[in-house]
Design a protein around this motif. Structure first.
Motif, PDB file in Angstrom:
ATOM      1  N   PHE A  34      -1.360   4.768  53.068  1.00 39.44           N
ATOM      2  CA  PHE A  34      -0.150   4.946  52.277  1.00 39.44           C
ATOM      3  C   PHE A  34       0.854   3.829  52.543  1.00 39.44           C
ATOM      4  N   ALA A  35       0.999   3.396  53.776  1.00 34.10           N
ATOM      5  CA  ALA A  35       1.995   2.388  54.149  1.00 34.10           C
ATOM      6  C   ALA A  35       1.473   0.960  54.065  1.00 34.10           C
ATOM      7  N   ALA A  36       0.224   0.767  53.733  1.00 30.93           N
ATOM      8  CA  ALA A  36      -0.361  -0.582  53.711  1.00 30.93           C
ATOM      9  C   ALA A  36       0.322  -1.524  52.712  1.00 30.93           C
ATOM     10  N   PRO A  37       0.666  -1.093  51.481  1.00 28.82           N
ATOM     11  CA  PRO A  37       1.350  -2.036  50.578  1.00 28.82           C
ATOM     12  C   PRO A  37       2.693  -2.509  51.126  1.00 28.82           C
ATOM     13  N   TYR A  38       3.439  -1.613  51.772  1.00 31.72           N
ATOM     14  CA  TYR A  38       4.724  -2.019  52.355  1.00 31.72           C
ATOM     15  C   TYR A  38       4.512  -3.054  53.452  1.00 31.72           C
ATOM     16  N   LEU A  39       3.540  -2.829  54.299  1.00 30.11           N
ATOM     17  CA  LEU A  39       3.265  -3.778  55.375  1.00 30.11           C
ATOM     18  C   LEU A  39       2.812  -5.123  54.831  1.00 30.11           C
ATOM     19  N   PHE A  40       2.063  -5.103  53.730  1.00 33.33           N
ATOM     20  CA  PHE A  40       1.605  -6.352  53.120  1.00 33.33           C
ATOM     21  C   PHE A  40       2.785  -7.130  52.552  1.00 33.33           C
ATOM     22  N   VAL A  41       3.714  -6.435  51.922  1.00 33.21           N
ATOM     23  CA  VAL A  41       4.895  -7.093  51.371  1.00 33.21           C
ATOM     24  C   VAL A  41       5.750  -7.681  52.484  1.00 33.21           C
ATOM     25  N   CYS A  42       5.739  -7.055  53.645  1.00 29.44           N
ATOM     26  CA  CYS A  42       6.511  -7.548  54.787  1.00 29.44           C
ATOM     27  C   CYS A  42       5.888  -8.785  55.425  1.00 29.44           C
ATOM     28  N   GLY A  43       4.699  -9.169  55.011  1.00 22.09           N
ATOM     29  CA  GLY A  43       4.109 -10.403  55.496  1.00 22.09           C
ATOM     30  C   GLY A  43       2.962 -10.249  56.464  1.00 22.09           C
ATOM     31  N   MET A  44       2.456  -9.062  56.643  1.00 15.65           N
ATOM     32  CA  MET A  44       1.315  -8.860  57.530  1.00 15.65           C
ATOM     33  C   MET A  44       0.020  -9.281  56.842  1.00 15.65           C
ATOM     34  N   ARG A  45      -0.964  -9.626  57.639  1.00 16.06           N
ATOM     35  CA  ARG A  45      -2.281  -9.938  57.086  1.00 16.06           C
ATOM     36  C   ARG A  45      -2.930  -8.640  56.607  1.00 16.06           C
ATOM     37  N   PRO A  46      -3.839  -8.704  55.614  1.00 14.87           N
ATOM     38  CA  PRO A  46      -4.450  -7.480  55.072  1.00 14.87           C
ATOM     39  C   PRO A  46      -5.153  -6.621  56.123  1.00 14.87           C
ATOM     40  N   GLU A  47      -5.861  -7.245  57.067  1.00 17.36           N
ATOM     41  CA  GLU A  47      -6.545  -6.465  58.093  1.00 17.36           C
ATOM     42  C   GLU A  47      -5.540  -5.718  58.969  1.00 17.36           C
ATOM     43  N   GLY A  48      -4.457  -6.397  59.301  1.00 20.89           N
ATOM     44  CA  GLY A  48      -3.419  -5.779  60.104  1.00 20.89           C
ATOM     45  C   GLY A  48      -2.698  -4.660  59.359  1.00 20.89           C
ATOM     46  N   CYS A  49      -2.540  -4.839  58.046  1.00 21.10           N
ATOM     47  CA  CYS A  49      -1.906  -3.796  57.224  1.00 21.10           C
ATOM     48  C   CYS A  49      -2.718  -2.515  57.267  1.00 21.10           C
ATOM     49  N   ILE A  50      -4.008  -2.635  57.104  1.00 22.86           N
ATOM     50  CA  ILE A  50      -4.878  -1.459  57.077  1.00 22.86           C
ATOM     51  C   ILE A  50      -4.902  -0.780  58.439  1.00 22.86           C
ATOM     52  N   ARG A  51      -5.027  -1.564  59.483  1.00 20.63           N
ATOM     53  CA  ARG A  51      -5.089  -1.005  60.832  1.00 20.63           C
ATOM     54  C   ARG A  51      -3.761  -0.351  61.214  1.00 20.63           C
ATOM     55  N   THR A  52      -2.658  -1.031  60.947  1.00 20.95           N
ATOM     56  CA  THR A  52      -1.343  -0.504  61.303  1.00 20.95           C
ATOM     57  C   THR A  52      -0.992   0.719  60.462  1.00 20.95           C
ATOM     58  N   SER A  53      -1.349   0.690  59.187  1.00 21.14           N
ATOM     59  CA  SER A  53      -1.066   1.834  58.323  1.00 21.14           C
ATOM     60  C   SER A  53      -1.828   3.067  58.786  1.00 21.14           C
ATOM     61  N   GLY A  54      -3.073   2.886  59.191  1.00 25.37           N
ATOM     62  CA  GLY A  54      -3.850   4.013  59.697  1.00 25.37           C
ATOM     63  C   GLY A  54      -3.227   4.623  60.936  1.00 25.37           C
ATOM     64  N   ALA A  55      -2.698   3.773  61.814  1.00 26.08           N
ATOM     65  CA  ALA A  55      -2.066   4.278  63.027  1.00 26.08           C
ATOM     66  C   ALA A  55      -0.695   4.886  62.731  1.00 26.08           C
ATOM     67  N   ALA A  56       0.041   4.272  61.825  1.00 23.93           N
ATOM     68  CA  ALA A  56       1.397   4.753  61.526  1.00 23.93           C
ATOM     69  C   ALA A  56       1.387   6.076  60.776  1.00 23.93           C
ATOM     70  N   MET A  57       0.367   6.319  59.981  1.00 27.00           N
ATOM     71  CA  MET A  57       0.332   7.536  59.173  1.00 27.00           C
ATOM     72  C   MET A  57      -0.119   8.757  59.966  1.00 27.00           C
ATOM     73  N   ILE A  84       8.349   5.464  57.784  1.00 28.62           N
ATOM     74  CA  ILE A  84       7.188   5.816  58.607  1.00 28.62           C
ATOM     75  C   ILE A  84       6.808   4.665  59.535  1.00 28.62           C
ATOM     76  N   VAL A  85       6.823   3.444  59.013  1.00 29.57           N
ATOM     77  CA  VAL A  85       6.461   2.277  59.829  1.00 29.57           C
ATOM     78  C   VAL A  85       7.496   2.055  60.923  1.00 29.57           C
ATOM     79  N   ARG A  86       8.767   2.209  60.602  1.00 27.51           N
ATOM     80  CA  ARG A  86       9.797   2.052  61.633  1.00 27.51           C
ATOM     81  C   ARG A  86       9.643   3.103  62.728  1.00 27.51           C
ATOM     82  N   GLU A  87       9.354   4.327  62.329  1.00 24.55           N
ATOM     83  CA  GLU A  87       9.122   5.379  63.319  1.00 24.55           C
ATOM     84  C   GLU A  87       7.928   5.033  64.211  1.00 24.55           C
ATOM     85  N   HIS A  88       6.867   4.527  63.600  1.00 18.22           N
ATOM     86  CA  HIS A  88       5.664   4.166  64.363  1.00 18.22           C
ATOM     87  C   HIS A  88       5.975   3.074  65.378  1.00 18.22           C
ATOM     88  N   PHE A  89       6.651   2.012  64.931  1.00 18.29           N
ATOM     89  CA  PHE A  89       6.932   0.914  65.846  1.00 18.29           C
ATOM     90  C   PHE A  89       7.962   1.298  66.894  1.00 18.29           C
TER      91      PHE A  89
END
Length: 142
Positions: free
Chosen positions: A52-75, A120-125
């Protein structure tokens, strides 16, 4: 999802004149097809909500692999909130049968999901920073 679809295919083929099955098998396929489809869709939805959070992370400048991994952990722990947010737009989606409301609903839905993803991402970090005490807190795009 696939077993439910297969059961529906068996039921549809059995109604054709050239394909005969026993009545018990047709009844079994008929009664199992809808619950299997619903279960498959529910399982698919829970798997897709991990990203769910992967598009936001991608717009913020993360690499696609990092977006998927971080989104899975953040959700983790927030899938029900994301599902509730998406579910709250069903009324608007039904109004989009007419083309004009789509001009308002799509940007509203996109903005709502981005704001929820940002939270959600801010809460995760911030949780990760509290665990490590030395990691910087992610601020993202403001």
């Amino acid at each position: 999802l696939l077993p439910g679809a297969a059961a529906l295919v068996v039921v549809v083929l059995s109604s054709d004149a050239g394909f005969h099955l026993s009545g018990a098998l047709v009844l079994l396929c008929d009664t199992l097809s809808i619950p299997l489809l619903i279960g498959g869709v529910a399982l698919l939805a829970t798997r897709l909500l991990r990203y769910f959070a992967a598009p936001y992370l991608f717009v913020c400048g993360m690499r696609p692999e990092g977006c998927i991994r971080t989104s899975g952990a953040a959700m983790y722990g927030y899938k029900s909130s994301a599902f509730g947010l998406s579910l709250s737009f069903i009324g608007w989606a039904l109004l989009c049968v007419f083309a004009f409301p789509m001009l308002y609903v799509f940007p509203y839905f996109t903005e709502s999901t981005m704001v929820a993803s940002k939270w959600i991402v801010r809460e995760h970090f911030s949780r990760q920073a509290q665990l490590r005490h030395d990691a910087p807190v992610f601020t993202g795009m403001l």
